[in-house]
Design an enzyme around this catalytic site. Structure first.
Site, PDB file in Angstrom:
ATOM      1  N   CYS A 115       0.819  -1.223   0.000  1.00  0.00           N
ATOM      2  CA  CYS A 115       0.000   0.000   0.000  1.00  0.00           C
ATOM      3  C   CYS A 115       0.847   1.265   0.000  1.00  0.00           C
ATOM      4  O   CYS A 115       0.342   2.351  -0.279  1.00  0.00           O
ATOM      5  CB  CYS A 115      -0.933   0.021   1.199  1.00  0.00           C
ATOM      6  SG  CYS A 115      -1.873  -1.487   1.378  1.00  0.00           S
ATOM      7  N   HIS A 255      -3.687   7.026   3.135  1.00  0.00           N
ATOM      8  CA  HIS A 255      -4.055   5.706   2.612  1.00  0.00           C
ATOM      9  C   HIS A 255      -5.443   5.347   3.141  1.00  0.00           C
ATOM     10  O   HIS A 255      -5.738   5.525   4.316  1.00  0.00           O
ATOM     11  CB  HIS A 255      -3.005   4.686   3.075  1.00  0.00           C
ATOM     12  CG  HIS A 255      -3.362   3.261   2.783  1.00  0.00           C
ATOM     13  ND1 HIS A 255      -3.929   2.869   1.586  1.00  0.00           N
ATOM     14  CD2 HIS A 255      -3.227   2.129   3.530  1.00  0.00           C
ATOM     15  CE1 HIS A 255      -4.124   1.564   1.618  1.00  0.00           C
ATOM     16  NE2 HIS A 255      -3.713   1.092   2.782  1.00  0.00           N
ATOM     17  N   ASN A 285     -10.132  -0.594   0.577  1.00  0.00           N
ATOM     18  CA  ASN A 285      -8.670  -0.543   0.516  1.00  0.00           C
ATOM     19  C   ASN A 285      -8.207  -1.111  -0.829  1.00  0.00           C
ATOM     20  O   ASN A 285      -8.352  -2.302  -1.085  1.00  0.00           O
ATOM     21  CB  ASN A 285      -8.086  -1.358   1.683  1.00  0.00           C
ATOM     22  CG  ASN A 285      -6.569  -1.322   1.724  1.00  0.00           C
ATOM     23  OD1 ASN A 285      -5.922  -0.896   0.775  1.00  0.00           O
ATOM     24  ND2 ASN A 285      -6.014  -1.790   2.827  1.00  0.00           N
TER      25      ASN A 285
END
Ligand code: UT7
Length: 328
Positions: A115, A255, A285
């Site tokens: 990520c 994020h 996500n």
């Protein structure tokens, strides 16, 4: 040696058409909308069509980014694709994309930092561009996490979605563009978030398939603690390196993993909601695509004006983190 100022000169995003809602997931595993929304902030996520792979998502975002930058594909000098779900182990997704775009003169490689991959990739390209080795770079964060998600495991399957976000980097006037980066890794935490099967340690076999070793494994509680910690420390460090303070932040682009992690960072920075980009409710996500999807959406909505100070920060598998301060 005086370095050139490098910044974002084009951007684009893409999410696949199919939407998987919390109500859909209620029919697949023992879960409910109330649990998912209150624990994560997620309401729906986009899922790639069977014929779509990561390079296809990346292509759509890249074409849009090149268009807003006014850059022809054949003039692109460097392509970096941040992904943990490449089309194939090799060739890299960046090489597949180079061919699809017709970006014949571009060097191309993938970058694996989960990520945090998009911020890692921008920092890498910034180094090449600052010194004049290349004049432009196409950076894409793209992941098709649905391909490595176990849709019988309620601990993970509610959390992830597919998508891609892209930026074109190039020279910008002095005082604009990237002011600082803070990248880091804590390899000791690697076992908390991993995909074990299919590599040289545990090659694909009947056992690895039966044992679910080709799916994401995550210790959610421990990753949560790591995330809250590094979102704070990375943000403070990257601000310090940029010579800025938290009061200078005009837009915070974290994020998008869990609304509670984002809220804890906002509290620490004492940031009001209007200075924070939140779209985890729509996309969940999306790993390397998460920060560029949030950044590009904010740009498309006109949430940044010239001269605004923008802070990007992410964390993920590795474990890794990456943050950047830039002037839009
Ligand atoms: O990009 C980086 C990757 N990852 C992350 O950022 C994830 C970080 N972690 C998290 O976001 C959170 O830890 C989760 C959302 C994964 C979990 O939230 P939590 O508040 O830490 O829940 P928990 O793991 O403590 O689980 C609480 C309960 C458990 O039941 P018991 O053992 O207390 O009876 C779980 O079995 O919730 C249960 N549970 C669910 N219930 C309904 C777990 N998943 C679900 C679900 N629906 N989907």
């Amino acid at each position: 040696m005086k370095f050139r100022s490098i910044g974002i000169v084009g951007y684009g995003k893409y999410v696949p058409e199919k939407v998987l809602t919390n109500a859909d997931l209620e029919k697949m595993v023992e879960t409910n909308d109330e649990w998912i929304v209150s624990r994560t902030g997620i309401r729906e996520r986009h899922i790639a069509a069977p014929e779509q792979a990561t390079s296809d998502l990346a292509y759509e975002a890249a074409v849009r980014a090149l268009k807003t930058a006014g850059l022809a594909a054949e003039d692109v000098e460097l392509i970096i694709v941040a992904t943990v779900t490449p089309d194939t182990t090799f060739p890299s997704t960046a090489c597949i994309l180079q061919e699809k775009l017709g970006a014949k003169k571009a060097a191309a490689f993938d970058l694996s930092a989960a990520c945090s991959g998009f911020v890692y990739s921008m920092a890498t390209a910034n180094g090449f561009l600052q010194t004049g080795m290349y004049n432009n770079a196409l950076i894409i964060g793209a992941d098709t996490l649905s391909r490595i998600t176990d849709y019988t495991d309620r601990n993970t399957c509610v959390l992830f979605g597919d998508g891609a976000g892209a930026v074109v980097l190039g020279e910008v006037p002095e005082g604009r563009g990237f002011l600082s980066f803070d990248l880091g890794a804590e390899g000791a935490g690697g076992p908390l978030l991993k995909l074990e099967g299919g590599g040289s340690r545990l090659p694909a076999s009947e056992e690895t398939v039966k044992g679910g070793k080709h799916f994401i494994y995550m210790n959610g509680r421990e990753v949560f603690k790591f995330a809250v910690r590094v979102m704070g420390t990375a943000t403070e460090e990257v601000l310090r390196k940029a010579g800025k303070s938290k009061e200078d932040i005009d837009l915070f682009v974290p994020h998008q993993a869990n609304i509670r992690i984002i809220h804890s960072a906002m509290q620490r920075l004492e940031l009001p909601e209007e200075k924070c980009v939140i779209n985890v409710d729509k996309y969940a996500n999306t790993s390397a695509a998460s920060i560029p999807l949030a950044l590009v959406e904010a740009a498309e909505e006109g949430r940044m004006k010239e001269g605004d100070t923008v802070l990007l920060v992410g964390f993920g598998g590795g474990l890794t983190w990456g943050a950047s301060v830039l002037v839009w």
